[in-house]
Design a protein around this motif. Structure first.
Motif, mmCIF file in Angstrom:
data_model
loop_
_atom_site.group_PDB
_atom_site.id
_atom_site.type_symbol
_atom_site.label_atom_id
_atom_site.label_comp_id
_atom_site.label_asym_id
_atom_site.label_seq_id
_atom_site.Cartn_x
_atom_site.Cartn_y
_atom_site.Cartn_z
ATOM 1 N N PRO A 236 -7.911 35.890 1.870
ATOM 2 C CA PRO A 236 -8.071 35.429 3.253
ATOM 3 C C PRO A 236 -8.287 36.553 4.262
ATOM 4 N N GLN A 237 -7.521 37.649 4.154
ATOM 5 C CA GLN A 237 -7.648 38.704 5.163
ATOM 6 C C GLN A 237 -9.035 39.344 5.140
ATOM 7 N N GLU A 238 -9.532 39.613 3.921
ATOM 8 C CA GLU A 238 -10.857 40.210 3.805
ATOM 9 C C GLU A 238 -11.938 39.252 4.307
ATOM 10 N N LEU A 239 -11.799 37.975 3.944
ATOM 11 C CA LEU A 239 -12.773 36.983 4.392
ATOM 12 C C LEU A 239 -12.755 36.850 5.909
ATOM 13 N N ALA A 240 -11.559 36.859 6.503
ATOM 14 C CA ALA A 240 -11.438 36.727 7.957
ATOM 15 C C ALA A 240 -12.067 37.924 8.663
ATOM 16 N N ARG A 241 -11.845 39.142 8.117
ATOM 17 C CA ARG A 241 -12.440 40.332 8.723
ATOM 18 C C ARG A 241 -13.968 40.248 8.730
ATOM 19 N N TRP A 242 -14.522 39.745 7.629
ATOM 20 C CA TRP A 242 -15.982 39.583 7.573
ATOM 21 C C TRP A 242 -16.450 38.518 8.568
ATOM 22 N N ASP A 268 -28.574 30.172 9.065
ATOM 23 C CA ASP A 268 -28.675 31.620 9.250
ATOM 24 C C ASP A 268 -27.550 32.366 8.541
ATOM 25 N N ILE A 269 -26.329 31.837 8.656
ATOM 26 C CA ILE A 269 -25.183 32.568 8.126
ATOM 27 C C ILE A 269 -25.004 32.396 6.616
ATOM 28 N N LEU A 270 -25.408 31.257 6.061
ATOM 29 C CA LEU A 270 -25.172 31.018 4.639
ATOM 30 C C LEU A 270 -25.895 32.014 3.727
ATOM 31 N N GLN A 274 -23.969 34.537 1.128
ATOM 32 C CA GLN A 274 -24.267 34.587 -0.304
ATOM 33 C C GLN A 274 -24.602 36.014 -0.754
ATOM 34 N N ARG A 275 -25.369 36.719 0.058
ATOM 35 C CA ARG A 275 -25.727 38.095 -0.292
ATOM 36 C C ARG A 275 -24.486 38.993 -0.344
ATOM 37 N N ALA A 276 -23.585 38.812 0.631
ATOM 38 C CA ALA A 276 -22.367 39.628 0.660
ATOM 39 C C ALA A 276 -21.495 39.348 -0.552
ATOM 40 N N ALA A 277 -21.391 38.077 -0.956
ATOM 41 C CA ALA A 277 -20.573 37.732 -2.121
ATOM 42 C C ALA A 277 -21.220 38.234 -3.404
ATOM 43 N N ALA A 278 -22.550 38.044 -3.530
ATOM 44 C CA ALA A 278 -23.248 38.476 -4.746
ATOM 45 C C ALA A 278 -23.237 39.993 -4.893
ATOM 46 N N GLY A 279 -23.233 40.726 -3.749
ATOM 47 C CA GLY A 279 -23.231 42.187 -3.791
ATOM 48 C C GLY A 279 -21.852 42.787 -3.960
ATOM 49 N N GLN A 281 -19.398 42.749 -1.836
ATOM 50 C CA GLN A 281 -18.782 43.207 -0.596
ATOM 51 C C GLN A 281 -17.776 42.193 -0.043
ATOM 52 N N LEU A 282 -17.731 40.991 -0.624
ATOM 53 C CA LEU A 282 -16.882 39.934 -0.088
ATOM 54 C C LEU A 282 -16.152 39.267 -1.249
ATOM 55 N N PRO A 283 -14.795 39.221 -1.212
ATOM 56 C CA PRO A 283 -14.022 38.609 -2.307
ATOM 57 C C PRO A 283 -14.014 37.074 -2.187
ATOM 58 N N LEU A 284 -15.186 36.466 -2.411
ATOM 59 C CA LEU A 284 -15.344 35.021 -2.250
ATOM 60 C C LEU A 284 -15.370 34.362 -3.627
ATOM 61 N N ARG A 285 -14.473 33.395 -3.852
ATOM 62 C CA ARG A 285 -14.436 32.668 -5.122
ATOM 63 C C ARG A 285 -15.067 31.287 -5.020
ATOM 64 N N ALA A 286 -15.032 30.676 -3.847
ATOM 65 C CA ALA A 286 -15.591 29.325 -3.696
ATOM 66 C C ALA A 286 -15.993 29.103 -2.246
ATOM 67 N N LEU A 287 -17.044 28.291 -2.072
ATOM 68 C CA LEU A 287 -17.523 27.911 -0.746
ATOM 69 C C LEU A 287 -17.628 26.393 -0.719
#
Length: 306
Positions: A236-242, A268-270, A274-279, A281-287
């Motif tokens: 959550p903290q990393e996602l919120a910062r992004w 625009d944002i999606l 996706q690029r940030a998660a695939a690269g 840079q973002l600890p995203l497990r689900a959207l």
């Protein structure tokens, strides 16, 4: 096939349908007429099916005014709202009586009954009385009656009311097959999600007004001016910062193991997300999009016009 030009309907001092203009083309397909109870759906269907004349404007079906016009009525089938069938009567005898009222008799009537019952899957149960039938079975017999004279336009007013999930899926499959066979189907319902899966075109009504028309995707684009909620599951903290660095962010709240963001211009944002998660840079497990559906469109549009 259907054309309305500022058509309206009044019940004395009450305006049931405000001046409405739209067209539906010839050929097969399914059109969903959506809105809550009291939105004007039944009023609109009464105009199209020729049960009532318009209070103002013009209604044309197959190029002619449908009210008291046998040339138009012979080409459309109607399944009205409600289930008021004679409980003690056998379904096949009721179908024969309705076919005779439509001008059929003899061998042509027998053939029409057999064809219609086969289409709705009731050929082996038409001998039952309506009292012995489930709601879904009665609904299929009502559909068979509307198909006896092989209409080019089929109108159904709230056909999913009271049906269990299996009966709804069966009816949806029947309507799809009819549309693929060249029948134009007009379905009225307030069950937004199911009709969105069924239809290729939608008319959205609220308080007697036509709010929007088009495909599900076209109507969904109307949400671009409204914030859309997304749940991002991960750290959550990393996602919120992004998220707080994104110009589209309108609101943010923290949840256990996730954040929920409200964003403008999701298209625009999606891709950026996706690029940030695939690269990495973002600890995203689900959207999970929370309101990217027709129910959300309806809620936003009705708020705009309330």
């Amino acid at each position: 096939m259907i054309s309305l030009d500022r058509a309206s309907l009044r019940y004395g001092p009450i305006l049931g349908l405000s001046p409405t203009t739209f067209e539906l083309p010839d050929g097969g397909g399914i059109t969903g007429l959506l809105g809550p109870n009291g939105a004007g759906k039944s009023s609109l269907l009464q105009l199209i099916s020729g049960l009532l004349p318009p209070s103002g404007g013009d209604v044309k079906v197959f190029g002619e005014a449908p009210f008291r016009n046998p040339a138009v009525l012979a080409r459309l089938g109607l399944v009205p709202e409600g289930d008021r069938l004679p409980t003690g009567l056998r379904a096949d005898r009721w179908l024969r009586m309705m076919g005779e009222l439509s001008g059929l008799s003899g061998e042509p009537l027998k053939a029409s009954m057999a064809r219609a019952l086969a289409i709705v899957g009731m050929a082996d149960r038409a001998y039952l009385t309506f009292a012995r039938m489930s709601k879904g079975m009665r609904q299929r017999i009502r559909l068979a009656q509307a198909l006896l004279h092989e209409p080019q336009l089929l109108i159904l007013d709230e056909p999913f009311n009271g049906l269990d999930p299996e009966a709804r899926l069966t009816l949806m499959d029947l309507l799809r097959r009819l549309a693929e066979g060249g029948v134009r189907v007009l379905v009225s319902s307030h069950i937004l999600g199911e009709v969105a899966q069924l239809t290729d075109r939608i008319l959205l009504l609220f308080r007697g007004r036509l709010l929007a028309e088009g495909s599900v995707g076209e109507i969904r684009q109307l949400l671009d001016r409204h914030p859309v909620e997304l749940r991002l599951t991960g750290e959550p903290q990393e996602l919120a910062r992004w998220a707080v660095e994104q110009p589209e962010l309108a609101a943010l709240r923290m949840e256990e193991g996730a954040i929920v963001v409200s964003v403008r211009s999701p298209r625009d944002i999606l891709p950026r997300l996706q690029r940030a998660a695939a690269g990495g840079q973002l600890p995203l497990r689900a959207l999970d999009p929370l309101d990217l559906n027709l129910d959300a469109v309806f809620q936003y549009l009705t708020k705009d016009h309330a």
